[in-house]
Design a protein around this motif. Structure first.
Motif, mmCIF file in Angstrom:
data_model
loop_
_atom_site.group_PDB
_atom_site.id
_atom_site.type_symbol
_atom_site.label_atom_id
_atom_site.label_comp_id
_atom_site.label_asym_id
_atom_site.label_seq_id
_atom_site.Cartn_x
_atom_site.Cartn_y
_atom_site.Cartn_z
ATOM 1 N N GLN A 125 0.531 -1.070 -0.024
ATOM 2 C CA GLN A 125 -0.042 0.032 0.095
ATOM 3 C C GLN A 125 0.964 1.270 0.057
ATOM 4 O O GLN A 125 1.785 1.513 0.755
ATOM 5 C CB GLN A 125 -1.074 -0.145 1.230
ATOM 6 C CG GLN A 125 -1.897 -1.137 1.372
ATOM 7 C CD GLN A 125 -2.736 -1.226 -0.062
ATOM 8 O OE1 GLN A 125 -3.129 -0.410 -0.472
ATOM 9 N NE2 GLN A 125 -2.670 -2.716 -0.581
ATOM 10 N N TRP A 126 0.453 2.062 -1.024
ATOM 11 C CA TRP A 126 1.404 3.415 -1.177
ATOM 12 C C TRP A 126 0.637 4.784 -0.990
ATOM 13 O O TRP A 126 -0.531 4.683 -1.332
ATOM 14 C CB TRP A 126 1.800 3.323 -2.575
ATOM 15 C CG TRP A 126 2.520 4.629 -2.988
ATOM 16 C CD1 TRP A 126 3.467 5.258 -2.261
ATOM 17 C CD2 TRP A 126 2.274 5.583 -4.167
ATOM 18 N NE1 TRP A 126 3.698 6.520 -2.815
ATOM 19 C CE2 TRP A 126 3.124 6.549 -4.189
ATOM 20 C CE3 TRP A 126 1.412 5.434 -5.146
ATOM 21 C CZ2 TRP A 126 3.076 7.783 -5.148
ATOM 22 C CZ3 TRP A 126 1.398 6.459 -6.168
ATOM 23 C CH2 TRP A 126 2.196 7.555 -6.056
ATOM 24 N N THR A 127 1.139 5.617 0.032
ATOM 25 C CA THR A 127 0.632 6.833 0.478
ATOM 26 C C THR A 127 1.099 7.712 -0.647
ATOM 27 O O THR A 127 2.103 7.789 -0.404
ATOM 28 C CB THR A 127 0.641 6.855 1.969
ATOM 29 O OG1 THR A 127 0.088 5.801 2.587
ATOM 30 C CG2 THR A 127 0.053 8.242 2.172
ATOM 31 N N ASP A 128 0.259 8.494 -1.091
ATOM 32 C CA ASP A 128 0.545 9.801 -1.871
ATOM 33 C C ASP A 128 1.722 10.498 -1.152
ATOM 34 O O ASP A 128 1.311 10.974 0.022
ATOM 35 C CB ASP A 128 -0.497 10.403 -2.287
ATOM 36 C CG ASP A 128 -1.148 9.791 -3.572
ATOM 37 O OD1 ASP A 128 -0.767 8.831 -4.051
ATOM 38 O OD2 ASP A 128 -2.580 10.181 -3.734
ATOM 39 N N GLY A 129 2.776 10.913 -1.711
ATOM 40 C CA GLY A 129 3.520 12.133 -1.001
ATOM 41 C C GLY A 129 4.730 11.324 -0.207
ATOM 42 O O GLY A 129 5.533 12.074 0.196
ATOM 43 N N ARG A 130 4.415 10.087 -0.137
ATOM 44 C CA ARG A 130 5.729 8.986 0.684
ATOM 45 C C ARG A 130 6.294 8.230 -0.651
ATOM 46 O O ARG A 130 5.760 7.673 -1.693
ATOM 47 C CB ARG A 130 5.160 8.328 1.477
ATOM 48 C CG ARG A 130 4.532 9.237 2.464
ATOM 49 C CD ARG A 130 3.953 8.349 3.744
ATOM 50 N NE ARG A 130 4.963 7.643 4.423
ATOM 51 C CZ ARG A 130 5.180 6.926 5.722
ATOM 52 N NH1 ARG A 130 3.640 6.484 6.242
ATOM 53 N NH2 ARG A 130 6.070 6.253 6.071
ATOM 54 N N PRO A 131 7.635 7.746 -0.307
ATOM 55 C CA PRO A 131 8.481 6.876 -1.281
ATOM 56 C C PRO A 131 7.461 5.606 -1.386
ATOM 57 O O PRO A 131 7.081 5.184 -0.450
ATOM 58 C CB PRO A 131 9.532 6.597 -0.625
ATOM 59 C CG PRO A 131 9.861 7.751 0.219
ATOM 60 C CD PRO A 131 8.417 8.083 0.928
ATOM 61 N N PRO A 132 7.352 5.081 -2.595
ATOM 62 C CA PRO A 132 6.569 3.903 -2.758
ATOM 63 C C PRO A 132 7.360 2.493 -2.089
ATOM 64 O O PRO A 132 8.553 2.530 -2.066
ATOM 65 C CB PRO A 132 6.617 3.530 -4.437
ATOM 66 C CG PRO A 132 7.777 4.452 -4.833
ATOM 67 C CD PRO A 132 7.833 5.418 -3.655
ATOM 68 N N PRO A 133 6.552 1.624 -1.579
ATOM 69 C CA PRO A 133 7.179 0.405 -0.842
ATOM 70 C C PRO A 133 7.762 -0.645 -1.850
ATOM 71 O O PRO A 133 7.497 -0.382 -2.972
ATOM 72 C CB PRO A 133 6.150 -0.313 -0.345
ATOM 73 C CG PRO A 133 4.891 0.138 -0.956
ATOM 74 C CD PRO A 133 5.095 1.635 -1.300
ATOM 75 N N GLN A 134 8.712 -1.196 -1.682
ATOM 76 C CA GLN A 134 9.086 -2.282 -2.548
ATOM 77 C C GLN A 134 8.163 -3.520 -2.847
ATOM 78 O O GLN A 134 7.597 -3.625 -2.022
ATOM 79 C CB GLN A 134 10.406 -3.239 -1.782
ATOM 80 C CG GLN A 134 11.058 -4.034 -2.690
ATOM 81 C CD GLN A 134 12.175 -4.733 -1.765
ATOM 82 O OE1 GLN A 134 12.082 -5.372 -0.795
ATOM 83 N NE2 GLN A 134 13.490 -4.635 -2.282
ATOM 84 N N PRO A 135 8.035 -3.755 -4.227
ATOM 85 C CA PRO A 135 7.221 -4.831 -4.565
ATOM 86 C C PRO A 135 7.224 -5.940 -3.916
ATOM 87 O O PRO A 135 8.617 -6.262 -3.265
ATOM 88 C CB PRO A 135 7.467 -4.990 -6.006
ATOM 89 C CG PRO A 135 8.106 -3.668 -6.234
ATOM 90 C CD PRO A 135 8.825 -3.092 -5.135
ATOM 91 N N ASP A 136 6.504 -6.623 -3.748
ATOM 92 C CA ASP A 136 6.547 -8.218 -2.869
ATOM 93 C C ASP A 136 7.616 -9.146 -3.507
ATOM 94 O O ASP A 136 7.528 -9.028 -4.827
ATOM 95 C CB ASP A 136 5.116 -8.951 -2.932
ATOM 96 C CG ASP A 136 5.303 -10.139 -2.098
ATOM 97 O OD1 ASP A 136 5.853 -11.071 -2.425
ATOM 98 O OD2 ASP A 136 4.384 -10.268 -1.394
ATOM 99 N N GLN A 137 8.401 -9.696 -3.034
ATOM 100 C CA GLN A 137 9.498 -10.305 -3.539
ATOM 101 C C GLN A 137 9.592 -11.712 -3.822
ATOM 102 O O GLN A 137 10.449 -12.406 -4.414
ATOM 103 C CB GLN A 137 11.048 -9.830 -2.815
ATOM 104 C CG GLN A 137 11.557 -8.541 -2.932
ATOM 105 C CD GLN A 137 11.830 -8.140 -4.263
ATOM 106 O OE1 GLN A 137 12.653 -8.495 -4.836
ATOM 107 N NE2 GLN A 137 10.880 -7.222 -4.914
#
Length: 215
Positions: A125-137
């Motif tokens: 889950q990505w919040t606008d204005g914050r760095p996107p998380p790493q995709p599930d590996q």
């Protein structure tokens, strides 16, 4: 036997005007004018042409192309605008987008030209204005609509970003996008739109022929 009385000049002029009016009304009952029908046909064909790629996918086979797995990809089987399946290890970085109220992830498959667009998983889950998380590996298998890079203009910028990240290997100078979940024959709305456009074109063609015959 009664004889018809001669008409005065004003009566003759009125009779001519009535005859002209009746003639014009008769022509209007034919339908649209030929030029208007031609324009309508051209517009309908252009709109139908814009739907052609999606329509050809709608009518394509639902048997997926098998593109292999990591270390054994079948690049010779690549065909754009087809239903396909592939297995791979995700790249460390990805791109995110919001569409239709949902969050989607564009993640590459390492050492391949493949980029997968799929719904975000728990933990992504990505919040606008914050760095996107790493995709599930975790490695994963996916099925969906396969498009060559040039056939996916909507994702041009996202694919260029993924290529600059350096984890993908373009094939023949291009990447390949696989949109998870898009199956042939699933978009019934597209079929209705195309049928409506075909009906519109045929109707105007009939009116054009009728109009030319009455000229």
């Amino acid at each position: 036997m009664s004889e018809q009385l001669p008409q005065s000049p004003s009566e003759e002029a009125r009779a001519r005007r009535i005859a002209e009016l009746e003639f014009r009304l008769a022509r209007r009952r034919v339908g649209v004018r030929p030029m208007a029908a031609v324009v309508a046909i051209a517009v309908g064909l252009v709109l139908l042409g814009m739907q052609w790629k999606d329509l050809s996918y709608f009518l394509s086979t639902s048997v997926p192309l098998t593109l292999g797995a990591e270390g054994a990809y079948r690049f010779e089987a690549l065909v754009s605008n087809r239903y396909a399946q592939v297995h791979g290890v995700p790249t460390v970085r990805g791109a995110y987008e919001r569409a239709d109220g949902a969050l989607y992830v564009l993640v590459g498959l390492r050492d391949s030209p493949f980029v997968v667009r799929r719904p975000a998983l728990p933990g992504e889950q990505w919040t606008d204005g914050r760095p996107p998380p790493q995709p599930d590996q975790r490695p994963f298998a996916v099925r969906g609509r396969l498009l060559a890079q040039e056939d996916a203009p909507r994702y041009r910028d996202a694919l260029a970003l993924m290529e600059r990240m350096g984890e993908l290997q373009p094939r023949g100078g291009r990447l390949w996008l696989l949109i998870e979940g898009e199956r042939p024959g699933a978009d019934r709305g597209l079929l209705l739109v195309c049928l409506a456009l075909v009906t519109f074109v045929v109707l105007n063609a009939m009116l054009l022929v009728r109009g030319l015959k009455r000229r």
